[in-house]
Design an enzyme around this catalytic site. Structure first.
Site, PDB file in Angstrom:
ATOM      1  N   SER A   1      47.956  12.577  14.443  1.00 32.01           N
ATOM      2  CA  SER A   1      48.341  12.131  13.104  1.00 32.01           C
ATOM      3  C   SER A   1      48.707  13.323  12.228  1.00 32.01           C
ATOM      4  O   SER A   1      49.235  13.162  11.132  1.00 32.01           O
ATOM      5  CB  SER A   1      47.205  11.335  12.443  1.00 32.01           C
ATOM      6  OG  SER A   1      46.099  12.183  12.165  1.00 32.01           O
TER       7      SER A   1
ATOM      8  N   PRO B   1      47.613  17.814  30.954  1.00 33.66           N
ATOM      9  CA  PRO B   1      48.794  17.041  31.379  1.00 33.66           C
ATOM     10  C   PRO B   1      49.970  17.145  30.418  1.00 33.66           C
ATOM     11  O   PRO B   1      49.824  17.542  29.266  1.00 33.66           O
ATOM     12  CB  PRO B   1      48.261  15.605  31.429  1.00 33.66           C
ATOM     13  CG  PRO B   1      47.187  15.590  30.389  1.00 33.66           C
ATOM     14  CD  PRO B   1      46.535  16.951  30.462  1.00 33.66           C
TER      15      PRO B   1
ATOM     16  N   ARG C   1      43.692  21.268  18.415  1.00 30.20           N
ATOM     17  CA  ARG C   1      44.350  21.557  19.689  1.00 30.20           C
ATOM     18  C   ARG C   1      43.583  22.630  20.459  1.00 30.20           C
ATOM     19  O   ARG C   1      43.453  22.559  21.682  1.00 30.20           O
ATOM     20  CB  ARG C   1      45.786  22.009  19.447  1.00 30.20           C
ATOM     21  CG  ARG C   1      46.566  22.204  20.742  1.00 30.20           C
ATOM     22  CD  ARG C   1      47.959  22.736  20.521  1.00 30.20           C
ATOM     23  NE  ARG C   1      48.580  23.053  21.780  1.00 30.20           N
ATOM     24  CZ  ARG C   1      49.613  23.870  21.928  1.00 30.20           C
ATOM     25  NH1 ARG C   1      50.163  24.433  20.854  1.00 30.20           N
ATOM     26  NH2 ARG C   1      50.113  24.132  23.126  1.00 30.20           N
TER      27      ARG C   1
END
Length: 344
Positions: A207, A176, A79
């Site tokens: 996942s 987004p 991330r």
């Protein structure tokens, strides 16, 4: 047959992903061509005094996971890298501190993995041959590759030679919402020089990891302003998620964390069960479930759900492509001594 489908079928024919193949394949888009010109394979080993930079990074990732017993580090770094590369390119700007830096933007709430990046940077800066040599941007790319590999993803070549950016502004963060349509998601990826195969593949990073209930609240209770749940959710799964994420009706109510892929759960293993959940309408994020509604995204999802190795190979290529977005090289940017602040 679409260009993306041709690329996918070529991927499925691969038995092994080797550096030469990646170097050839990443020339598909103009952005990749530019990155290939400026970044280099084994840059530190061949062009600097810090010849074992990649070895030091990998060693620290392995040591961290062993000592801290932190299985969450792979999704945290994935991330973190996404948040860096998709906002003004892979320049390590997400690591900079500041009252209005990128990490303070609402979309970046809950980012983690900073401690490991700091540890790696400290280790490198304490070595005479590496002092002031290895960029924070490269450390983030390399550490992410090594962490996800330890979690079950493939190892993949990371071209290096990135330099660190000077600016980090929350106002620049345009990541987004996780509830957007597949068309909007594809348009966003295409704006970064990526394509539908990259979109479907990189969303597979879901996942593993967790998300806050607030990011899926609309799916559970007010889909597209209808005051009803997302009709694309399996009804049993909807009931299960509503128990974990009760409707927030008062100020100060908690915002629990839920697994992005309950199949992986607390093991945080990298698997293709994410795609199987999409096919069974039990994806957690709205954007993930949306992959069923594009012709190409649906077909790619079906193929990845059926064959884990196909997904692994495509993931290796797409991660390499993402890492090449708007990089700084040569005399651009700087090599930060501390990843949190610009050099004085």
């Amino acid at each position: 047959m679409s260009r993306e489908r041709c690329i996918l079928l070529s991927l499925l024919a691969l038995a092994v992903l080797v550096p030469i193949m990646v170097t050839v394949t990443v020339t598909v888009e103009a952005t990749d061509v530019m990155a290939r010109r400026n970044l280099k394979w084994h840059y530190y080993r061949l062009n600097t005094t810090c010849k074992y930079a990649e070895v030091y990074v990998r060693s620290q990732v392995e040591l961290y996971m062993k000592q801290q017993n932190d299985t969450t580090i792979a999704p945290k770094l994935l991330r973190l890298l996404y948040s860096d590369c998709f906002v003004n390119g892979c320049d390590g700007s997400i690591l900079l501190d500041g009252l209005n830096s990128e990490k303070t933007a609402p979309q970046n709430r809950g980012l983690g993995g900073f401690a490991l990046i700091d540890k790696i940077k400290t280790v490198l800066e304490n070595r005479k041959e590496c002092k002031g040599v290895v960029s924070c941007a490269d450390i983030l790319n390399l550490a992410t590759r090594d962490a996800v590999h330890l979690a079950g993803a493939p190892s993949y070549p990371v071209l290096t030679g990135r330099r660190d950016g000077f600016e980090s502004k929350a106002a620049s963060v345009d990541l987004p919402s996780p509830s957007i349509s597949w068309e909007a998601a594809l348009a966003y990826f295409e704006s970064k020089g990526l394509d539908v195969l990259d979109l479907t593949t990189l969303l597979g990073a879901h996942s593993t990891g967790r998300t806050h209930c607030s990011f899926i609240e609309d799916r559970l209770y007010n889909f597209n302003g209808t005051n009803k749940p997302d009709p694309n959710m399996n009804t049993s799964f909807l009931a299960e998620m509503r128990k974990k994420c009760p409707k927030r009706t008062k100020k100060g109510q908690g915002d629990p964390l839920v697994y992005l892929n309950p199949e992986s759960g607390s093991s945080y293993r990298f698997t293709n069960s994410y795609y199987s959940r999409i096919l069974s309408h039990t994806a957690v994020l709205g954007v993930d479930q949306q992959l069923l509604f594009g012709n190409d995204t649906e077909q790619i999802t079906e193929e990845f759900a059926a064959n884990f190795e196909d997904f692994r190979r495509s993931f290796a290529l797409s991660m390499s492509r993402m890492g090449n977005i708007q990089v700084l090289t040569g005399s651009q940017g700087e090599i930060r001594m501390n990843c949190h602040v610009r050099n004085s």
